[in-house]
Design an enzyme around this catalytic site. Structure first.
Site, PDB file in Angstrom:
ATOM      1  N   GLU A 100      35.356  11.727 -46.879  1.00  0.00           N
ATOM      2  CA  GLU A 100      34.132  10.937 -46.900  1.00  0.00           C
ATOM      3  C   GLU A 100      33.304  11.361 -48.120  1.00  0.00           C
ATOM      4  O   GLU A 100      33.136  12.546 -48.347  1.00  0.00           O
ATOM      5  CB  GLU A 100      33.305  11.171 -45.633  1.00  0.00           C
TER       6      GLU A 100
ATOM      7  N   GLY B  53      27.701  19.973 -44.711  1.00  0.00           N
ATOM      8  CA  GLY B  53      27.693  20.787 -43.500  1.00  0.00           C
ATOM      9  C   GLY B  53      29.046  20.820 -42.812  1.00  0.00           C
ATOM     10  O   GLY B  53      29.615  21.877 -42.564  1.00  0.00           O
ATOM     11  N   ALA B  54      29.558  19.637 -42.524  1.00  0.00           N
ATOM     12  CA  ALA B  54      30.827  19.546 -41.804  1.00  0.00           C
ATOM     13  C   ALA B  54      31.293  18.099 -41.827  1.00  0.00           C
ATOM     14  O   ALA B  54      30.570  17.223 -42.294  1.00  0.00           O
ATOM     15  CB  ALA B  54      30.661  20.016 -40.365  1.00  0.00           C
TER      16      ALA B  54
ATOM     17  N   GLU C 239      33.609  14.975 -39.643  1.00  0.00           N
ATOM     18  CA  GLU C 239      34.090  14.560 -38.329  1.00  0.00           C
ATOM     19  C   GLU C 239      35.491  13.948 -38.324  1.00  0.00           C
ATOM     20  O   GLU C 239      35.790  13.123 -37.456  1.00  0.00           O
ATOM     21  CB  GLU C 239      33.096  13.550 -37.744  1.00  0.00           C
ATOM     22  N   ASN C 240      36.381  14.322 -39.239  1.00  0.00           N
ATOM     23  CA  ASN C 240      37.738  13.771 -39.275  1.00  0.00           C
ATOM     24  C   ASN C 240      38.327  13.697 -37.859  1.00  0.00           C
ATOM     25  O   ASN C 240      38.188  14.627 -37.073  1.00  0.00           O
ATOM     26  CB  ASN C 240      38.642  14.668 -40.112  1.00  0.00           C
TER      27      ASN C 240
ATOM     28  N   HIS D 109      30.308  12.378 -33.233  1.00  0.00           N
ATOM     29  CA  HIS D 109      30.816  11.340 -34.137  1.00  0.00           C
ATOM     30  C   HIS D 109      32.106  10.715 -33.603  1.00  0.00           C
ATOM     31  O   HIS D 109      32.460   9.612 -34.015  1.00  0.00           O
ATOM     32  CB  HIS D 109      31.120  11.930 -35.517  1.00  0.00           C
TER      33      HIS D 109
ATOM     34  N   GLU E  66      29.233  16.774 -35.058  1.00  0.00           N
ATOM     35  CA  GLU E  66      30.565  16.306 -35.476  1.00  0.00           C
ATOM     36  C   GLU E  66      31.364  15.836 -34.269  1.00  0.00           C
ATOM     37  O   GLU E  66      32.082  14.830 -34.346  1.00  0.00           O
ATOM     38  CB  GLU E  66      31.319  17.401 -36.234  1.00  0.00           C
TER      39      GLU E  66
ATOM     40  N   GLU F 146      25.192   7.996 -38.870  1.00  0.00           N
ATOM     41  CA  GLU F 146      24.494   9.266 -39.078  1.00  0.00           C
ATOM     42  C   GLU F 146      23.159   9.343 -38.341  1.00  0.00           C
ATOM     43  O   GLU F 146      22.870  10.336 -37.680  1.00  0.00           O
ATOM     44  CB  GLU F 146      24.324   9.545 -40.573  1.00  0.00           C
TER      45      GLU F 146
HETATM   46  N1  ARG Z   1      29.884  12.715 -42.137  1.00  0.00           N
HETATM   47  C1  ARG Z   1      29.534  14.069 -42.485  1.00  0.00           C
HETATM   48  C2  ARG Z   1      28.487  14.471 -41.481  1.00  0.00           C
HETATM   49  O1  ARG Z   1      28.256  14.349 -40.535  1.00  0.00           O
HETATM   50  C3  ARG Z   1      28.985  14.220 -43.837  1.00  0.00           C
HETATM   51  C4  ARG Z   1      30.003  14.181 -44.920  1.00  0.00           C
HETATM   52  C5  ARG Z   1      29.430  13.818 -46.200  1.00  0.00           C
HETATM   53  N2  ARG Z   1      30.214  14.250 -47.284  1.00  0.00           N
HETATM   54  C6  ARG Z   1      30.081  13.769 -48.525  1.00  0.00           C
HETATM   55  N3  ARG Z   1      30.803  14.273 -49.448  1.00  0.00           N
HETATM   56  N4  ARG Z   1      29.277  12.820 -48.815  1.00  0.00           N
HETATM   57  O2  ARG Z   1      27.576  14.653 -41.260  1.00  0.00           O
HETATM   58 ZN    ZN Z   2      27.220  13.072 -39.445  1.00  0.00          ZN
END
Ligand code: ARG
Ligand code: ZN
Length: 880
Positions: free
Chosen positions: A127, A268-269, A271-272, A308, A305, A327
């Protein structure tokens, strides 16, 4: 202008994909510098796609090795391959199979997007648009496919092989040093949710049985030796899974759930699906190295995560403009989870503090954008406080407007109707409109209009008729690209408090505009009249912070003191204290700008003392009340011609007055509080928070032994929360013993990078003239590493965002330093560089000399020919 304009992506240009990809079979043969990726894609034209429409697959820095179309090599003139695209000029009109082979270099991937290595572990971040750095693909969230992934690697280099979904088979490759694993994810997903991990990892295991009886094997994978630090994350995961079933009726949907902690991570992290990958600072926790705040963050990010899986994965986004769909909603969900796990009012205060200090300034400056942006040049620059935190506030307002029951019905409908979809904000809102029988058209403006609305409030009480009339007026200033705004629907939760301190029941005349205790402000200006108000009440406005707005009412100091003592809404008790402190700080600031020093208001100091010693109040709450607005909060409220030095001295002056007035109390509380053996629960954490606050005030009291007491706390602390609290007081107040304590900390934590990050941050946030020199020197410390985003943020990021007065030094050296750092990092890691450079976002509000120096650095950056797209986007928007 014109060259950059061409790369703008606009919401209004959205078109559904011309081709769909139903299945992806990946074979990834891992090698440090030459990983071979074979992707077999089952593609078909979307309904209505005219025959002969070219197929354009995205790439980013790719080189095509081989291509087969339905098993045969296409003619050279049938396709074109470049690093950024693979085009089939005239694909078959029937479903077809494309086999694509690329070779990529994970070791050389310093941008931390796509497939890269972190401390020897292969991992991915896709992402928003990282999958195109692995293979050519329709890398957009509305193309959903079922993935099967075969991962192959050297057995000693990568004994652990993880993919999305469920494990299918694994084994050695006969006659070689290699082995493989096959993973299958039955849930169709967009490419940004793809992940794989391979490395020498240790793990801790547990299980969770869903309420419909599915046994889920849980695992957290970390660098060997860190297994003991995963307990809290695992506990948080199990509580998250149970909570989502209980509160939202949402169950997990695979047989395994894997979490991996890596030390090099831009955010931060992530959610794959079935394989969440984390920045290790949001997984690892033990009392020795993690603070209570860290425990809270681990709990919240693990939950975020995990949540998600439904809000993001099962229902994803149609396009990146809808980012807040997953988000904002998921932040709302993790905030609710933490509120249920801890103290709801204290969590709300912490969240609002964060919103006001991060999102409000964003909304007030050149980087302001709507919760749902309409245009972007680089989507990675839109993972912002506005999309996340304001996005969560919008969902919270929806719940306030609909009430808990209709909100729950709307959520249930959303899940039922859109499971498996790539959805939009319109579709999300339609579910709530339908479930609640409401028109949400005006409410939808919260997604469209940037900026923080301002509420003006005036009231008049008539004792003869026993009525109170309240006039609310809203306004919203221009933001980039939005000159004029429409009035919004603002839910204003209200309390009227009688002279005895009890709430008066609301008897509004405009019954259709009031729901319970929530006023529905929808016009530019509206008057609400309440009957049966015999005596002049004190207004408690915007209880629980029912809308992300600023309020301009002019309660008397006496009314604010009354609210601080009596409001039944704990949030507004805290808010009253903040308002009192802000007013006082503004007064002291204004005087200092004229070269005067005023005496501090004794009533405020004494009221804060009353809260401090009120044993009926939760210690965590008391700590929040005594914690003055930060320098950045004051700068935001001042808004223009800001002098950060005068802010710092005003704030220092008030802190000293409080410290001197209650020195004895701070000393005795610091001694008494938080003496139990460490446990990360909210009650104990609250005591430690209050203890840390007491040490900070003790330091500026006139207690003779203050330096010794604080140094002893630093020495004898048996947990990181207490240790770092004492250390930062010693360092920030320049107390005797600071250097000894820094050295002791360094010896104790030398081998632990996440603990050393705190040591860097403490020094970088010290409000003294020598700090920039120290920051620069620390970049040569053995524990520092320019290639690791956590290190850079802990040192340079802490300096630029957590040390107003030194970053904005009047000689401009702080700005120049950040400019140099950005140049140094930009080619390696554009996302990190772009994030750092956004520390300039409030430059226009500074007094003219500082503003000119900041502008100079931004202009110099803008003039560089080689700037990354990420950094250029932020720099140019800051200058626009
Ligand atoms: N979806 C991830 C999260 O919960 C964020 C990842 C964003 N990463 C990026 N390179 N834009 O919160
Ligand atoms: Zn998120």
């Amino acid at each position: 202008m014109s060259t950059t304009d061409q790369t703008v992506v606009r919401l209004e240009d959205y078109r559904p994909p011309a081709y769909l990809i139903d299945r992806v079979d990946l074979d990834v043969r891992l090698h440090p510098s030459a990983t071979r990726v074979t992707a077999v894609l089952a593609i078909r034209p979307a309904e209505g796609t005219p025959a002969g429409t070219p197929l354009v697959l995205d790439g980013d820095g790719l080189r095509l090795e081989h291509l087969l179309l339905d098993g045969r090599s296409p003619e050279p003139e049938a396709y074109a391959a470049s690093p950024v695209a693979l085009t089939l000029h005239c694909p078959p009109a029937q479903p077809f199979r494309l086999e694509i082979e690329t070779v990529i270099n994970p070791e050389a991937n310093s941008a931390l997007m796509g497939l890269y290595r972190s401390s020897g572990t292969y991992c991915t971040q896709c992402e928003a648009e990282g999958f195109r750095r692995i293979t050519y693909f329709l890398d957009r969230p509305d193309v959903l496919a079922v993935y099967t992934t075969r991962i192959e690697a050297d057995r000693t280099e990568a004994p652990v092989l993880l993919g999305n979904g469920n494990p299918v088979e694994a084994g050695p490759i006969a006659g070689t040093e290699r082995h493989y694993a096959i993973w299958h994810d039955p849930h169709p997903k967009p490419a940004y949710l793809f992940a794989l991990v391979a490395g020498r990892l240790a793990s801790v295991h547990d299980t969770f049985t869903t309420r419909s009886g599915r046994l889920v094997r849980l695992a957290i994978h970390v660098e060997p030796g860190k297994e003991d630090m995963c307990g809290w994350a695992m506990d948080s995961l199990k509580r998250s899974m149970a909570w989502d079933e209980h509160v939202f009726g949402l169950e997990y949907d695979l047989d395994v759930f894997n979490i991996v902690a890596v030390s090099d991570f831009n955010m931060g992290a992530m959610e794959n699906k079935g394989l969440n990958i984390f920045n290790d600072k949001y997984v690892l926790a033990d009392p020795e190295t993690a603070t209570d705040q860290d425990y809270g963050h681990v709990e919240a990010v693990i939950a975020h995560e995990y949540f998600h899986n439904w809000t993001g994965n099962r229902i994803t986004c149609r396009d990146w403009f809808q980012l807040c769909l997953k988000e904002g909603l998921t932040v709302f969900r993790d905030q609710e989870f933490s509120s249920d796990m801890r103290s709801r009012p204290v969590k709300r205060i912490a969240d609002v503090r964060m919103l006001k200090s991060h999102q409000f300034p964003e909304d007030a400056g050149p980087l302001a954008h709507p919760v749902r942006p309409r245009a972007y040049r680089e989507i990675n620059n839109f993972y912002t406080a506005t999309v996340y935190e304001k996005g969560a506030e919008v969902v919270r307002m929806l719940k306030t407007l609909l009430g808990a029951e209709d909100f729950a019905a709307g959520m249930a409908l959303y899940i039922r109707r859109h499971d498996g979809d790539a959805a939009t904000i319109e579709q999300f809102l339609a579910c709530f409109a339908e479930a609640g029988g409401r028109d949400l058209e005006q409410f939808a403006l919260w997604y469209e209009q940037a900026g923080t609305p301002r509420l003006e409030v005036t009231s008049a009480h008539d004792p003869d008729t026993a009525t109170l009339s309240l006039t609310l007026t809203q306004s919203l200033g221009p933001t980039p690209g939005q000159a004029s705004k429409l009035p919004m629907l603002i839910p204003v939760r209200l309390g009227l408090i009688g002279p005895e301190g009890a709430d008066i029941g609301l008897r509004p005349r405009e019954r259709d505009r009031v729901q319970g205790d929530v006023l529905l402000l929808s016009e530019r200006s509206q008057t609400f009249t309440f009957d049966g108000v015999t005596e002049r009440p004190v207004l408690s406005l915007l209880r629980g912070f029912s809308a992300p707005v600023t309020v301009n009412a002019t309660p008397s100091p006496a009314d604010l003191l009354f609210l601080l003592q009596h409001d039944s809404d704990p949030f507004n008790r805290w808010q009253a204290a903040q308002d009192l402190a802000t007013r006082e700080l503004m007064r002291l600031y204004a005087a200092r700008r004229k070269g005067d020093v005023l005496a501090v208001d004794a009533a405020l100091v004494s009221a804060l003392g009353d809260v401090l010693t009120d044993e009926d109040l939760d210690p965590a709450f008391r700590a929040q009340v005594l914690h003055l607005p930060g320098e950045a909060d004051l700068a935001r409220d001042i808004g223009r011609d800001v002098d950060p030095d005068a802010i710092l001295s005003a704030r220092t002056q008030l802190r000293h007055a409080i410290g001197r007035a209650h020195g004895q109390t701070f000393a005795s509380l610091a001694d008494r509080l938080g003496r139990r053996p460490f446990a990360p629960d909210a009650a104990d954490a609250g005591e430690r928070a209050l203890k840390g606050l007491c040490l900070a005030y003790l330091a500026v009291s006139d207690q003779d032994t203050r330096a010794d007491i604080i140094a002893r706390h630093a020495r004898e602390a048996d947990n990181m929360t207490d240790r770092i609290a004492a250390l930062s007081v010693l360092v920030h107040e320049h107390l005797a013993g600071a250097d000894t304590a820094l050295a002791a900390f360094e010896r104790r934590h030398a081998g632990h990078p996440l603990a050393m990050d705190k040591w860097f941050t403490v020094q970088a946030t010290s409000p003294h003239a020598g700090t920039l020199t120290i920051v620069d020197a620390l970049t040569r410390h053995p524990a520092f590493d320019w290639t690791n985003p956590n290190r850079v943020r802990a040192l340079v990021g802490a300096f630029t965002t957590g040390n107003q007065s030194q970053f904005t030094r009047p000689d401009g050296a702080g700005f120049v330093y950040l400019g140099d750092v950005v140049e140094r990092l930009d080619q390696r890691n554009p996302q990190l560089a772009a994030r750092l450079v956004s520390a300039f976002r409030s430059w226009q509000a500074l007094e003219p000399k500082r503003a000119a120096l900041a502008e100079g650095v931004l202009s110099k950056l803008a003039g560089r020919a080689t700037l990354s797209k990420d950094t250029r986007d932020i720099v140019e928007r800051c200058l626009a």
